[in-house]
Design a protein around this motif. Structure first.
Motif, PDB file in Angstrom:
ATOM      1  N   ALA A  23      38.402  -2.387  -3.208  1.00  0.00           N
ATOM      2  CA  ALA A  23      37.167  -2.371  -3.987  1.00  0.00           C
ATOM      3  C   ALA A  23      37.229  -1.234  -5.001  1.00  0.00           C
ATOM      4  O   ALA A  23      37.621  -0.108  -4.664  1.00  0.00           O
ATOM      5  N   PHE A  24      36.845  -1.536  -6.245  1.00  0.00           N
ATOM      6  CA  PHE A  24      36.889  -0.544  -7.316  1.00  0.00           C
ATOM      7  C   PHE A  24      35.593  -0.579  -8.121  1.00  0.00           C
ATOM      8  O   PHE A  24      34.923  -1.607  -8.217  1.00  0.00           O
ATOM      9  N   LEU A  25      35.300   0.564  -8.706  1.00  0.00           N
ATOM     10  CA  LEU A  25      34.199   0.682  -9.648  1.00  0.00           C
ATOM     11  C   LEU A  25      34.784   1.099 -10.991  1.00  0.00           C
ATOM     12  O   LEU A  25      35.590   2.032 -11.053  1.00  0.00           O
ATOM     13  N   VAL A  26      34.413   0.393 -12.045  1.00  0.00           N
ATOM     14  CA  VAL A  26      34.807   0.806 -13.392  1.00  0.00           C
ATOM     15  C   VAL A  26      33.615   1.538 -14.002  1.00  0.00           C
ATOM     16  O   VAL A  26      32.559   0.940 -14.244  1.00  0.00           O
ATOM     17  N   ASP A  27      33.778   2.839 -14.185  1.00  0.00           N
ATOM     18  CA  ASP A  27      32.770   3.753 -14.723  1.00  0.00           C
ATOM     19  C   ASP A  27      31.623   3.993 -13.730  1.00  0.00           C
ATOM     20  O   ASP A  27      31.330   3.155 -12.870  1.00  0.00           O
ATOM     21  N   ALA A  28      31.017   5.152 -13.900  1.00  0.00           N
ATOM     22  CA  ALA A  28      29.901   5.562 -13.042  1.00  0.00           C
ATOM     23  C   ALA A  28      28.904   6.293 -13.935  1.00  0.00           C
ATOM     24  O   ALA A  28      28.731   7.502 -13.847  1.00  0.00           O
ATOM     25  N   GLY A  29      28.248   5.523 -14.796  1.00  0.00           N
ATOM     26  CA  GLY A  29      27.428   6.122 -15.835  1.00  0.00           C
ATOM     27  C   GLY A  29      25.953   6.255 -15.508  1.00  0.00           C
ATOM     28  O   GLY A  29      25.134   6.347 -16.419  1.00  0.00           O
ATOM     29  N   LEU A  30      25.627   6.252 -14.226  1.00  0.00           N
ATOM     30  CA  LEU A  30      24.250   6.432 -13.788  1.00  0.00           C
ATOM     31  C   LEU A  30      24.208   7.521 -12.724  1.00  0.00           C
ATOM     32  O   LEU A  30      25.246   7.956 -12.235  1.00  0.00           O
ATOM     33  N   SER A  31      23.017   7.938 -12.351  1.00  0.00           N
ATOM     34  CA  SER A  31      22.891   8.958 -11.312  1.00  0.00           C
ATOM     35  C   SER A  31      23.457   8.449  -9.996  1.00  0.00           C
ATOM     36  O   SER A  31      23.541   7.232  -9.760  1.00  0.00           O
ATOM     37  N   GLY A  32      23.851   9.380  -9.130  1.00  0.00           N
ATOM     38  CA  GLY A  32      24.373   8.991  -7.823  1.00  0.00           C
ATOM     39  C   GLY A  32      23.379   8.150  -7.049  1.00  0.00           C
ATOM     40  O   GLY A  32      23.750   7.161  -6.397  1.00  0.00           O
ATOM     41  N   LYS A  33      22.106   8.520  -7.112  1.00  0.00           N
ATOM     42  CA  LYS A  33      21.062   7.774  -6.397  1.00  0.00           C
ATOM     43  C   LYS A  33      20.944   6.352  -6.919  1.00  0.00           C
ATOM     44  O   LYS A  33      20.832   5.388  -6.147  1.00  0.00           O
ATOM     45  N   LYS A  34      20.971   6.192  -8.254  1.00  0.00           N
ATOM     46  CA  LYS A  34      20.857   4.857  -8.831  1.00  0.00           C
ATOM     47  C   LYS A  34      22.082   4.018  -8.502  1.00  0.00           C
ATOM     48  O   LYS A  34      21.951   2.816  -8.192  1.00  0.00           O
ATOM     49  N   LEU A  35      23.266   4.605  -8.542  1.00  0.00           N
ATOM     50  CA  LEU A  35      24.470   3.863  -8.193  1.00  0.00           C
ATOM     51  C   LEU A  35      24.399   3.354  -6.757  1.00  0.00           C
ATOM     52  O   LEU A  35      24.726   2.196  -6.483  1.00  0.00           O
ATOM     53  N   GLU A  36      23.968   4.211  -5.845  1.00  0.00           N
ATOM     54  CA  GLU A  36      23.864   3.797  -4.448  1.00  0.00           C
ATOM     55  C   GLU A  36      22.851   2.674  -4.289  1.00  0.00           C
ATOM     56  O   GLU A  36      23.053   1.741  -3.492  1.00  0.00           O
ATOM     57  N   SER A  37      21.757   2.730  -5.040  1.00  0.00           N
ATOM     58  CA  SER A  37      20.753   1.667  -4.988  1.00  0.00           C
ATOM     59  C   SER A  37      21.325   0.349  -5.501  1.00  0.00           C
ATOM     60  O   SER A  37      21.079  -0.716  -4.921  1.00  0.00           O
ATOM     61  N   LEU A  38      22.103   0.407  -6.575  1.00  0.00           N
ATOM     62  CA  LEU A  38      22.710  -0.805  -7.123  1.00  0.00           C
ATOM     63  C   LEU A  38      23.733  -1.386  -6.154  1.00  0.00           C
ATOM     64  O   LEU A  38      23.822  -2.609  -5.996  1.00  0.00           O
TER      65      LEU A  38
END
Length: 262
Positions: A23-38
């Protein structure tokens, strides 16, 4: 291979890709909290990522990178110039989590091959990625001022695309942005318009079922319905009709697209 566009736009970008093993993520351009929510919204866990692939150092692509790296111990992949450009922007990332992914190379993770290629954008050394597995192909291409023949050769005949359709030229020209910003967006190191994106699409599509996700839409100089209409009309002039073998989908700056199989 499965993927979801978690977020796409000037406020933040992140795309999730997985197969049965990795599993990979391309870019992480949001807050850590928002990424975890997504991630939670698609039933996935950031702690199980095998890596985050960085395209370039602009804040809407790396805002949450340092937090994600430190909190979840995720390996980070970027080319040398992008690593240098990110210094001071993402905080300390342990050396054991820092990996180089050179442009125009391919890395293999089991049966998943990830190919990098350069784009034309006002960043240190911007690049995007094509994912290959079992003859299937997913191409990601945003943040580029134009789509060159070289890029078309790399992304051509993909089964799915996350394709930039940033702005409507008329809206941009008449909009509130200062001329310096408009000139940058319209330049060869800016962003592609709806019409230019569609022309490029018409030159890379193969006659097979293909999903296209219109992405990185400007919140000030575009609208989902306008982008879709512009792309559909331009494709139609090239003899390509949406609904035959091509399906168009929208992306959002705040909501993940459903996880789908490539």
């Amino acid at each position: 291979m499965r993927f979801s566009v978690l977020a796409s736009g000037s406020t933040g970008n992140a795309i999730y890709i997985e197969n049965d093993e990795h599993a990979f993520l391309v870019d992480a351009g949001l807050s850590g909290k928002k990424l975890e929510s997504l991630f939670a919204s698609i039933g996935r866990d950031m702690g199980k990522l095998d890596g985050i692939l960085v395209t370039h150092e602009h804040s809407d692509h790396i805002k949450g990178l340092g937090i994600a790296a430190r909190r979840h111990k995720v390996p980070i992949y970027a080319n040398a110039k992008t690593w240098t450009a990110m210094d001071g922007l993402v905080g300390a990332i342990p050396i054991e989590q820092r990996f180089h992914f050179d442009m125009e190379t391919t890395k293999s993770f089991g049966g998943l091959d990830i190919e990098s290629f350069g784009v034309s954008h006002d960043a240190a050394d911007p690049m995007f990625y094509v994912f290959h597995e079992n003859g299937r192909k997913l191409a990601l291409i945003t943040d580029t001022g134009y789509v060159s023949d070289r890029m078309k050769g790399i992304i051509g005949a993909s089964d799915a695309y996350v394709f930039e359709s940033n702005h409507d030229i008329g809206m941009l020209q008449m909009g509130r942005y200062p001329w310096s910003v408009k000139r940058r967006i319209l330049s060869d190191v800016g962003h592609v318009s709806n019409e230019d994106a569609a022309v490029a699409m018409s030159e890379v599509l193969a006659e097979k079922p293909t999903r296209i996700y219109l992405s990185h839409l400007s919140k000030d100089n575009n609208m989902k319905d306008l982008a879709r209409m512009s792309v559909e009309q331009t494709l139609q002039t090239k003899g390509i009709f949406v609904g035959d073998y091509v399906d168009l989908f929208d992306t959002s700056p705040t909501e993940a697209t459903p996880l789908v199989v490539v």
